[in-house]
Design a protein around this motif. Structure first.
Motif, PDB file in Angstrom:
ATOM      1  N   LEU A  19     -43.750 -22.027 -35.727  1.00 51.61           N
ATOM      2  CA  LEU A  19     -42.969 -21.875 -37.125  1.00 51.61           C
ATOM      3  C   LEU A  19     -42.469 -20.503 -37.156  1.00 51.61           C
ATOM      4  O   LEU A  19     -41.354 -20.453 -37.792  1.00 51.61           O
ATOM      5  CB  LEU A  19     -44.164 -22.143 -38.050  1.00 51.61           C
ATOM      6  CG  LEU A  19     -43.597 -21.879 -39.595  1.00 51.61           C
ATOM      7  CD1 LEU A  19     -42.770 -22.817 -39.934  1.00 51.61           C
ATOM      8  CD2 LEU A  19     -44.882 -21.891 -40.408  1.00 51.61           C
ATOM      9  N   THR A  23     -38.082 -19.432 -37.593  1.00 52.33           N
ATOM     10  CA  THR A  23     -37.596 -18.828 -38.918  1.00 52.33           C
ATOM     11  C   THR A  23     -37.356 -17.711 -38.734  1.00 52.33           C
ATOM     12  O   THR A  23     -35.885 -17.170 -38.767  1.00 52.33           O
ATOM     13  CB  THR A  23     -38.447 -19.251 -39.777  1.00 52.33           C
ATOM     14  OG1 THR A  23     -39.968 -18.503 -39.531  1.00 52.33           O
ATOM     15  CG2 THR A  23     -38.732 -20.907 -40.107  1.00 52.33           C
ATOM     16  N   ALA A  57     -41.318 -27.809 -38.148  1.00 48.53           N
ATOM     17  CA  ALA A  57     -41.420 -27.248 -39.506  1.00 48.53           C
ATOM     18  C   ALA A  57     -40.536 -26.181 -39.936  1.00 48.53           C
ATOM     19  O   ALA A  57     -39.846 -26.083 -40.819  1.00 48.53           O
ATOM     20  CB  ALA A  57     -43.050 -26.890 -39.758  1.00 48.53           C
ATOM     21  N   GLY A  58     -40.457 -25.024 -38.923  1.00 44.35           N
ATOM     22  CA  GLY A  58     -39.643 -24.101 -39.003  1.00 44.35           C
ATOM     23  C   GLY A  58     -38.256 -24.477 -38.884  1.00 44.35           C
ATOM     24  O   GLY A  58     -37.409 -23.901 -39.773  1.00 44.35           O
ATOM     25  N   THR A  60     -37.118 -27.196 -39.871  1.00 44.87           N
ATOM     26  CA  THR A  60     -36.782 -28.072 -40.992  1.00 44.87           C
ATOM     27  C   THR A  60     -36.377 -26.951 -42.202  1.00 44.87           C
ATOM     28  O   THR A  60     -35.181 -27.051 -42.922  1.00 44.87           O
ATOM     29  CB  THR A  60     -37.842 -29.072 -41.464  1.00 44.87           C
ATOM     30  OG1 THR A  60     -38.113 -29.935 -40.662  1.00 44.87           O
ATOM     31  CG2 THR A  60     -37.676 -29.639 -42.785  1.00 44.87           C
ATOM     32  N   MET A  61     -37.273 -25.885 -42.300  1.00 47.17           N
ATOM     33  CA  MET A  61     -36.998 -25.039 -43.368  1.00 47.17           C
ATOM     34  C   MET A  61     -35.805 -24.217 -43.049  1.00 47.17           C
ATOM     35  O   MET A  61     -34.834 -24.050 -44.257  1.00 47.17           O
ATOM     36  CB  MET A  61     -38.026 -23.867 -43.194  1.00 47.17           C
ATOM     37  CG  MET A  61     -39.376 -24.468 -43.473  1.00 47.17           C
ATOM     38  SD  MET A  61     -40.956 -23.212 -43.040  1.00 47.17           S
ATOM     39  CE  MET A  61     -40.466 -21.659 -43.999  1.00 47.17           C
ATOM     40  N   MET A  62     -35.430 -23.909 -41.961  1.00 43.91           N
ATOM     41  CA  MET A  62     -33.792 -23.357 -41.705  1.00 43.91           C
ATOM     42  C   MET A  62     -32.966 -24.235 -41.998  1.00 43.91           C
ATOM     43  O   MET A  62     -31.634 -23.801 -42.411  1.00 43.91           O
ATOM     44  CB  MET A  62     -33.848 -22.758 -40.202  1.00 43.91           C
ATOM     45  CG  MET A  62     -34.906 -21.683 -40.124  1.00 43.91           C
ATOM     46  SD  MET A  62     -34.785 -20.417 -41.234  1.00 43.91           S
ATOM     47  CE  MET A  62     -33.474 -19.433 -40.646  1.00 43.91           C
ATOM     48  N   TYR A  63     -32.795 -25.634 -41.695  1.00 46.14           N
ATOM     49  CA  TYR A  63     -31.885 -26.391 -41.933  1.00 46.14           C
ATOM     50  C   TYR A  63     -31.779 -26.538 -43.257  1.00 46.14           C
ATOM     51  O   TYR A  63     -30.561 -26.523 -44.095  1.00 46.14           O
ATOM     52  CB  TYR A  63     -32.486 -27.753 -41.452  1.00 46.14           C
ATOM     53  CG  TYR A  63     -31.643 -28.987 -41.744  1.00 46.14           C
ATOM     54  CD1 TYR A  63     -30.490 -29.421 -41.325  1.00 46.14           C
ATOM     55  CD2 TYR A  63     -31.906 -29.652 -43.052  1.00 46.14           C
ATOM     56  CE1 TYR A  63     -29.458 -30.474 -41.617  1.00 46.14           C
ATOM     57  CE2 TYR A  63     -31.213 -30.936 -43.590  1.00 46.14           C
ATOM     58  CZ  TYR A  63     -30.051 -31.156 -42.856  1.00 46.14           C
ATOM     59  OH  TYR A  63     -29.212 -32.298 -43.108  1.00 46.14           O
ATOM     60  N   ILE A  64     -32.817 -26.622 -44.306  1.00 45.44           N
ATOM     61  CA  ILE A  64     -32.771 -26.620 -45.575  1.00 45.44           C
ATOM     62  C   ILE A  64     -31.923 -25.306 -46.335  1.00 45.44           C
ATOM     63  O   ILE A  64     -31.197 -25.346 -46.971  1.00 45.44           O
ATOM     64  CB  ILE A  64     -34.034 -26.848 -46.427  1.00 45.44           C
ATOM     65  CG1 ILE A  64     -34.577 -28.321 -45.970  1.00 45.44           C
ATOM     66  CG2 ILE A  64     -34.094 -26.668 -47.891  1.00 45.44           C
ATOM     67  CD1 ILE A  64     -36.129 -28.511 -46.173  1.00 45.44           C
ATOM     68  N   PHE A  65     -32.507 -24.094 -45.610  1.00 44.65           N
ATOM     69  CA  PHE A  65     -31.856 -23.110 -45.994  1.00 44.65           C
ATOM     70  C   PHE A  65     -30.328 -22.910 -45.823  1.00 44.65           C
ATOM     71  O   PHE A  65     -29.626 -22.672 -46.729  1.00 44.65           O
ATOM     72  CB  PHE A  65     -32.706 -21.802 -45.138  1.00 44.65           C
ATOM     73  CG  PHE A  65     -32.293 -20.430 -45.708  1.00 44.65           C
ATOM     74  CD1 PHE A  65     -31.799 -20.267 -47.159  1.00 44.65           C
ATOM     75  CD2 PHE A  65     -32.652 -19.336 -44.969  1.00 44.65           C
ATOM     76  CE1 PHE A  65     -31.213 -18.654 -47.293  1.00 44.65           C
ATOM     77  CE2 PHE A  65     -32.584 -18.083 -45.233  1.00 44.65           C
ATOM     78  CZ  PHE A  65     -31.857 -17.863 -46.569  1.00 44.65           C
ATOM     79  N   LYS A 114     -33.204 -21.337 -34.498  1.00 42.49           N
ATOM     80  CA  LYS A 114     -33.090 -21.083 -35.824  1.00 42.49           C
ATOM     81  C   LYS A 114     -31.564 -21.018 -36.270  1.00 42.49           C
ATOM     82  O   LYS A 114     -31.159 -21.539 -37.232  1.00 42.49           O
ATOM     83  CB  LYS A 114     -33.825 -19.848 -36.083  1.00 42.49           C
ATOM     84  CG  LYS A 114     -33.515 -18.610 -35.648  1.00 42.49           C
ATOM     85  CD  LYS A 114     -34.599 -17.381 -36.086  1.00 42.49           C
ATOM     86  CE  LYS A 114     -35.352 -16.752 -35.232  1.00 42.49           C
ATOM     87  NZ  LYS A 114     -35.971 -17.273 -34.029  1.00 42.49           N
TER      88      LYS A 114
END
Length: 188
Positions: A19, A23, A57-58, A60-65, A114
């Motif tokens: 994760l 990120t 998971a990470g 996904t977070m960076m995609y959303i960011f 990332k």
């Protein structure tokens, strides 16, 4: 060391490392995975799955960011060691030229996953295909690094007597050399 390699704690650490590296962290989970693999391959392969879950998971977070605020996400990336605006531009070009194939191939070339996650999100690329291509993009290297470390450990076992201190020392030298070269190539 052997008790740690087979513990639940190592799986939690592998997830967290996957994760973090997906990120903001700049040291790949392969470092931990190869350490575990030197001791035993089955726990290492379990840890590769945990690292993959963390990386997804990470990612996904960076995609959303990237999808929500591409410029802020790119600025964030620029503060991560070895990621510069020129690298972000290179990744954007790779995605323009190759689409999701760039997400698969880029991390194998040493370009951080990332950056691909942010750039794919910034383009409002479809999330499910991104997530699916991320599985081999991350997992292949995790498994190959683990298998290579185990193979080397077995090869040199007559010299090391499978002692953790010696294996850790050898891995430290290998990873220090790798990151020395990496930071010379990509910059700090």
């Amino acid at each position: 060391m052997d008790d740690f390699a087979v513990s639940r704690a190592v799986l939690v650490l592998a997830f967290a490392w996957g994760l973090a590296e997906a990120t903001f962290f700049f040291i790949v989970p392969d470092v931990l995975l190869t350490l575990i693999a030197c001791r035993a391959i089955k726990p290492a392969l379990k840890a590769t799955v945990a690292a993959l879950a963390g990386a997804l998971a990470g990612g996904t977070m960076m995609y959303i960011f990237g999808a929500r605020d591409a410029e802020a996400a790119r600025t964030f990336l620029d503060h991560v060691p070895a990621i510069k605006p020129a690298l972000i531009t290179t990744v954007a070009g790779q995605i323009s030229d190759s689409g999701l194939v760039a997400v698969l191939i880029g991390p194998l070339k040493g370009i951080p996953y990332k950056v691909y996650a942010v750039e794919w999100g910034a383009r409002d690329g479809s999330f499910l295909p991104f997530l699916l291509i991320s599985i081999p993009a991350r997992y292949i290297r995790f498994v190959l690094a683990s298998l290579a470390a185990r193979g080397i450990a077995r090869l040199i076992e007559p010299l090391t007597d499978h002692r953790p201190a010696i294996e850790i020392s050898i891995l430290t030298i290998i990873w220090a050399a790798f990151y020395g070269y990496y930071f010379l190539h990509f910059g700090w």
